[in-house]
Design a protein around this motif. Sequence first.
Motif, PDB file in Angstrom:
ATOM      1  N   PHE A 183     -27.645 -39.730 115.715  1.00 30.51           N
ATOM      2  CA  PHE A 183     -28.409 -39.890 114.476  1.00 30.51           C
ATOM      3  C   PHE A 183     -29.869 -39.548 114.649  1.00 30.51           C
ATOM      4  O   PHE A 183     -30.502 -39.049 113.734  1.00 30.51           O
ATOM      5  N   GLU A 184     -30.421 -39.775 115.842  1.00 30.92           N
ATOM      6  CA  GLU A 184     -31.821 -39.393 116.086  1.00 30.92           C
ATOM      7  C   GLU A 184     -31.953 -37.872 116.073  1.00 30.92           C
ATOM      8  O   GLU A 184     -32.925 -37.321 115.550  1.00 30.92           O
ATOM      9  N   THR A 185     -30.963 -37.235 116.666  1.00 32.73           N
ATOM     10  CA  THR A 185     -31.020 -35.757 116.716  1.00 32.73           C
ATOM     11  C   THR A 185     -30.877 -35.159 115.317  1.00 32.73           C
ATOM     12  O   THR A 185     -31.529 -34.178 114.964  1.00 32.73           O
ATOM     13  N   GLU A 186     -30.044 -35.779 114.476  1.00 36.00           N
ATOM     14  CA  GLU A 186     -29.808 -35.244 113.137  1.00 36.00           C
ATOM     15  C   GLU A 186     -30.992 -35.468 112.212  1.00 36.00           C
ATOM     16  O   GLU A 186     -31.006 -34.930 111.102  1.00 36.00           O
ATOM     17  N   GLN A 187     -32.010 -36.238 112.658  1.00 30.99           N
ATOM     18  CA  GLN A 187     -33.190 -36.444 111.822  1.00 30.99           C
ATOM     19  C   GLN A 187     -34.023 -35.164 111.740  1.00 30.99           C
ATOM     20  O   GLN A 187     -34.824 -34.993 110.835  1.00 30.99           O
ATOM     21  N   ASP A 188     -33.827 -34.299 112.678  1.00 29.25           N
ATOM     22  CA  ASP A 188     -34.548 -33.005 112.662  1.00 29.25           C
ATOM     23  C   ASP A 188     -34.062 -32.195 111.454  1.00 29.25           C
ATOM     24  O   ASP A 188     -32.858 -32.013 111.257  1.00 29.25           O
ATOM     25  N   LYS A 189     -35.041 -31.688 110.636  1.00 27.70           N
ATOM     26  CA  LYS A 189     -34.674 -30.951 109.426  1.00 27.70           C
ATOM     27  C   LYS A 189     -33.903 -29.664 109.733  1.00 27.70           C
ATOM     28  O   LYS A 189     -33.150 -29.176 108.902  1.00 27.70           O
ATOM     29  N   LEU A 209     -28.937 -47.535 105.141  1.00 24.46           N
ATOM     30  CA  LEU A 209     -27.738 -46.768 105.535  1.00 24.46           C
ATOM     31  C   LEU A 209     -28.121 -45.293 105.739  1.00 24.46           C
ATOM     32  O   LEU A 209     -28.666 -44.657 104.848  1.00 24.46           O
ATOM     33  N   ILE A 210     -27.830 -44.818 106.924  1.00 25.74           N
ATOM     34  CA  ILE A 210     -28.071 -43.388 107.238  1.00 25.74           C
ATOM     35  C   ILE A 210     -26.708 -42.700 107.329  1.00 25.74           C
ATOM     36  O   ILE A 210     -25.882 -43.070 108.164  1.00 25.74           O
ATOM     37  N   GLU A 211     -26.530 -41.692 106.461  1.00 27.12           N
ATOM     38  CA  GLU A 211     -25.224 -41.020 106.414  1.00 27.12           C
ATOM     39  C   GLU A 211     -25.074 -40.012 107.554  1.00 27.12           C
ATOM     40  O   GLU A 211     -26.028 -39.327 107.928  1.00 27.12           O
ATOM     41  N   LYS A 212     -23.873 -40.001 108.079  1.00 26.99           N
ATOM     42  CA  LYS A 212     -23.552 -39.032 109.151  1.00 26.99           C
ATOM     43  C   LYS A 212     -23.388 -37.629 108.537  1.00 26.99           C
ATOM     44  O   LYS A 212     -22.682 -37.439 107.546  1.00 26.99           O
ATOM     45  N   LYS A 213     -24.107 -36.635 109.109  1.00 28.09           N
ATOM     46  CA  LYS A 213     -23.977 -35.247 108.625  1.00 28.09           C
ATOM     47  C   LYS A 213     -22.634 -34.655 109.063  1.00 28.09           C
ATOM     48  O   LYS A 213     -22.283 -34.731 110.237  1.00 28.09           O
ATOM     49  N   LYS A 214     -21.907 -34.095 108.043  1.00 24.14           N
ATOM     50  CA  LYS A 214     -20.565 -33.578 108.326  1.00 24.14           C
ATOM     51  C   LYS A 214     -20.628 -32.103 108.765  1.00 24.14           C
ATOM     52  O   LYS A 214     -21.493 -31.347 108.340  1.00 24.14           O
TER      53      LYS A 214
END
Length: 734
Positions: free
Chosen positions: A84-90, A116-121
């Motif tokens: 989730f930290e990595t997916e914060q990158d735009k 709630l932080i959604e998981k990127k699919k």
Amino acid sequence: MVDLKEKITKYLLHKGIRFKITLGIVSILLLTIFPFGLYQIQDQENILMNALKNKSMAIIKMVATNSSQPIESFDDLVLRDLVFETEQDKGVAFINILDSENELMVEDDYMKGDKLIEKKKKRIASNILFLKSKIIKKGKNDKEQILGFVEGGFYKDAVIKKITRNKLVLSSTLIFLSIIIVTILYIFLSSTYVVPILKLSKAASNLENEDLPIDTEKNDELGKLGEVFKNMRKAVNDQKYVLEEMVVNATMNLQKTLNDTNTLLNSMKQGVFAIAEDGIIIAPVSEYCQEIFGESVIGKSIFETLFKDLDHEGEEFSRVKFSIMSSIGADSLQYLCVENSFPKKLIMINNKNEESHLRLSFSPVITEDNITKKILLVVEDVTLLDELERKSKESEEKSLVRLKMLQEIVSNSKSEIKNFIKESDSNISLCEISMKLNDLNGFFRGIHTIKGLTNLYGLSYITKEAHLLENKVDDLIKFPIDKDLLPDVLSGIIDNLNNSINQYIELYKEIYEFDKKQDSEEVEVIEIPRDQFFFAKEKAMEALSQLQDKNYLTLIENLDKYELKQTFLSLKKIVNNLANVLGKHIDLEIKGDEFFLERDKTLLLKESIIHIMQNSCDHGIEHNGSISLKIKDDDKGLIIYIKDDGKGLDPELIFKKAIEKGLANESQDYTDKQKINFIFEPGFSTKQEASQQSGRGVGMDVVKTNILKLGGTIHITSLLGKGTGTVIKIPKKD
């Protein structure tokens, strides 16, 4: 505004030297600068894409490195935090961690405090760069163990945007540079080369105006060309008056030539004139046309003068008219298409109501743009020439006929021709007797027999004439005419036949007139009066009877008789001639006893045997074969056996023909012998059509009639595929 637009349009559409220079410069730039620009744009795109790929791969590697320990210790919370930290990158579209079985290890959304932080699919799209890397644990001896995989997607949008911006900048720069280069080159080339050339072009189009400027100051080829052209212009203008004088002289010479041409046309023994549109005759027209047509034809229609005697509703006239009307005023190709439709010769009725044979020659007069302006026609009167050719051809044909008749005569022996003359005289007499009795069938048999004789002796011209006369008599039998007219018609037929025979007789006399030697095939003859011969014969027989010397008595008794075997030897030549006409090879064998027979009986018997052999050659033997003739003298009289090895007689075919001709009753039973005997009936023939050899149905009828006159009998036996045999029996005289 409108004028400016027109000037721009005119310039753009102009195909002069300025346009060509501009087009050349632009073409060079398109082939040099723009390929370079495209290469630079592609290179920038590759650099930016590689930078994105390296940056994205670094993120993947970092996640893969930091995932090893949590996976090994089953610490899901650490893995989730890492993802989730990595997916914060735009720039990251998604990050997935997979185990060694390719199963997702982080799937659900993530609660960070109350948020709630959604998981990127994971998704695949054209603007996403997809990368994947292994999660590896190093063991003892640096042995690697694959714990799982990291896969991620990274947005290309920033890179694409930057690439697009770079393309626009580079393209604008190239276009700007191109415009500057084109402008500089155009100004340079225009001032250096185009302007001097245009001045030369303007001066060339108006040589008389020497005030028009020409650039001669340049120290290059254009300057030298300008100087040369300036001198040339002066020379041309100086020659102006000389040229005008030459034109006047040429015009006078041309007029003289035209006068000479008219003189030449009028002196020719040919009609020369031209045909314009609608078929109207125009000049030039030679004076000889007046003699051909008997009137002036200028302004008249070709169809009412030269072609007036053609049937105007007929095909030939329509073809000629179409060819002329469609050619004049059309492309020259049209003339070539219809050229063969023009007649080469023509027969016209002249003003003296006589036939004029005209030879025609057509030639098109074509303009510079390949249009047939008119058609020149040369008409030559060849009436006398055609008449001379006709007479020459007739003379040549007569010479050839005479030569062939001579060849046919000499192909026979002198005695054979004499026999033919005697036999034809006998049959002519039969025709004359039949004519007096109005016996058309007898008349027909006489002519048919003569045709058979001439065919067998190879006298082809009499054969043809006799065949035609047979047709006439056959028509008289089928379609009777007035009895008062019949004698004259039959007399004319006899005269025609006599004329044909006499032609051969005259040639025969020419051949042997000065020949004092006898033919090798003939026995020398001593001529004595008939009465004297028979008186001496009678006295000699009386004396020998008293002496009872039978040998000498028989010898004297046979003095005025023909020995059959010797007489029949001439049949070999006759069969050979007929076989040649039919394209076959047929051998004739004659053998047997010595037998003497009176002249009249011998001629009747020989005529009958000729008919039988003619049937064997024509009907029986198909290609090659043989015929045998055997003479036998027995106590009761003469027996003659004739046999061929042909295809034989078909009783069923004969019976069928007999029914068709009304000679047999279909419901009645007949033996094969009775069926074969139908061939002796008058008019019977199995041929579909009469030829010069056979097919009239007369031959075997004549044979039977002759044998009956001799008091004899005739019998025929035949076997299909084996041949036909004929037995003739003539009883001895009591």
